[in-house]
Design an enzyme around this catalytic site. Structure first.
Site, PDB file in Angstrom:
ATOM      1  N   ASP A  13       0.851  -1.180   0.000  1.00  0.00           N
ATOM      2  CA  ASP A  13       0.000   0.000   0.000  1.00  0.00           C
ATOM      3  C   ASP A  13       0.892   1.237   0.000  1.00  0.00           C
ATOM      4  O   ASP A  13       1.673   1.428   0.922  1.00  0.00           O
ATOM      5  CB  ASP A  13      -0.897  -0.028   1.244  1.00  0.00           C
TER       6      ASP A  13
ATOM      7  N   ARG B  32      -0.377   4.403  -0.297  1.00  0.00           N
ATOM      8  CA  ARG B  32      -1.228   5.588  -0.158  1.00  0.00           C
ATOM      9  C   ARG B  32      -0.849   6.452   1.043  1.00  0.00           C
ATOM     10  O   ARG B  32      -0.323   5.963   2.030  1.00  0.00           O
ATOM     11  CB  ARG B  32      -2.696   5.161   0.003  1.00  0.00           C
TER      12      ARG B  32
END
Ligand code: GTP
Ligand code: ZN
Length: 382
Positions: free
Chosen positions: A313, A315
């Protein structure tokens, strides 16, 4: 008598106001790299030319190789996929670029392309040790690629202390430490414009567009119904999924979660959908398609990201917290199955008074995707 000189206009205050700041220089660096132009990064008195493998051309590779011995910098995840010895998570790994290696070798090692028949004798990559200065520079080169959703693989040509060469080449120069600091900085989000938008789920609604001052992606906040922003607000923090949200992909649950959250908000007194442009958990659509090809070959959603050199991930959920602050929202009922979203909002001063599970979107095609998110990414099960 004092003569007027035009240079008097260029006083310190004018220069100070007009000179690019680190965040602005960063955008020039990113623009050059996106175009395939090398940039110069400095650290501890040394300088190196840096180019991304993804935007490199044969001609530029040849020119760079004539200036010095190139190295290929990849992430620890990519090095593991290449079968190289384990290094610390999150670190970069530096590989020697063999004399005979061309662009096809670089793209194969970077994970961008399969090895081609034209280059059958692909030499196995060998790691080389790096100095402390090199490691800051290499981290900056990789962080830049990830920030622009490019494959995290960079060609680096160390030039020692030869800053004069860089000046003559007219390349953009920046300190590697400044690059890292500017990339890691929390970016305040500024509301730019908003308008009323009647939607299928609710004819009362508003779209607000946000921009940060650093030239990054725009993100959107959509009020559904007429929620009272001063009290606890039902909020969905949603990352863009072009394939799921727009095309109705069966490989994930994003589109169903998006529409389910919007309908639930409309039915329960309104809410706010934060639509963050973080396609593919932040790796971008081009890399997501590479990851999908790897998934068709048997990898799961986490393994595919890592094979390409990314984290599972990538983000930055601080963006969502910043937008909530700007909207005056302090307390939320968060619609999510992802505890990382709750943790980051809380750390950024948003009180999450309730988690609302979102379990729409089983398609028969996405069982493994959902199971992997539960098993490996900490998602909460049904
Ligand atoms: N890299 C990658 N990204 C994917 C894949 N499938 C979906 N995505 C992306 O994953 C993200 C999912 O976003 P969200 O639904 O907001 O987040 P989530 O982490 O699933 O958490 P909740 O839905 O809130 O429980 C989107 O950016 C999608 O584009 C995949 O197989 N690989
Ligand atoms: Zn999706």
């Amino acid at each position: 008598m004092q003569l007027f000189r035009p240079t008097d206009l260029h006083d310190d205050a004018t220069r100070e106001a007009l000179a690019p700041r680190a965040a602005e220089y960063l955008l020039r660096i990113k623009g050059d790299l996106r175009l395939g132009l090398p940039v110069a990064l400095k650290d501890a008195g040394t300088v190196a030319l840096v180019a991304w493998v993804e935007t490199l051309t044969d001609a530029r590779l040849a020119a760079l190789s004539a200036l010095g011995h190139p190295q290929l910098v990849v992430t620890a995840h990519r090095a593991a996929a290449l079968g190289l010895p384990e290094t610390g998570a999150g670190e970069t790994v530096t590989l020697d670029v063999p004399q005979a290696a061309g662009l096809a070798w670089l793209t194969a090692i970077a994970g961008q392309a399969a090895v081609t028949a034209e280059e059958p004798a692909v030499p196995a990559p060998q790691t080389v040790p790096v100095t402390a200065a090199g490691s800051v520079l290499h981290r900056a080169a990789i962080a830049l690629a990830k920030a622009e959703q490019m494959l995290p693989a960079a060609l680096v040509v160390p030039l020692g202390e030869d800053a004069e060469l860089v000046r003559r080449l007219d390349l953009t120069v920046m300190s590697a430490a400044d690059v890292i600091a500017a990339l890691e900085r929390d970016q305040p989000q500024h509301p730019i414009s908003s308008a009323r938008l009647p939607m299928d789920v609710s004819e009362a609604g508003h779209v607000h567009v946000f921009r940060s001052g650093n030239g990054g992606e725009e993100h959107y906040a959509i009020e559904i119904g007429a929620p009272d922003l001063t009290g606890p607000v039902t909020v969905r923090l949603h990352s863009s999924c072009f394939t799921g949200d727009v095309l109705g992909s069966r490989k994930c649950d994003c589109g169903a979660q998006l529409r389910g959250a919007m309908s639930a908000m409309a039915e329960t007194g309104g809410g706010v959908l934060l639509y963050l442009n973080q396609e593919g958990r932040g790796i971008g659509l081009a890399n997501k398609m590479r990851a999908y090809t790897l998934q068709d070959a048997g990898l799961d959603t986490v393994e595919a990201n890592q094979w390409l050199g990314f984290e599972d991930d990538e983000r930055d959920f601080r963006i969502g917290a910043n937008m909530l602050h700007r909207l005056g929202i302090a307390q939320v009922r968060l619609m999510t199955n992802n505890p990382a979203k709750i943790a980051i909002l809380a750390a950024q001063g948003i009180e999450v008074i309730e988690r609302v599970p979102l379990h729409q979107g089983r398609t028969g095609w996405n069982d493994r995707y959902i199971a992997t998110k539960i098993a490996k990414s900490g998602h909460l099960p049904r």
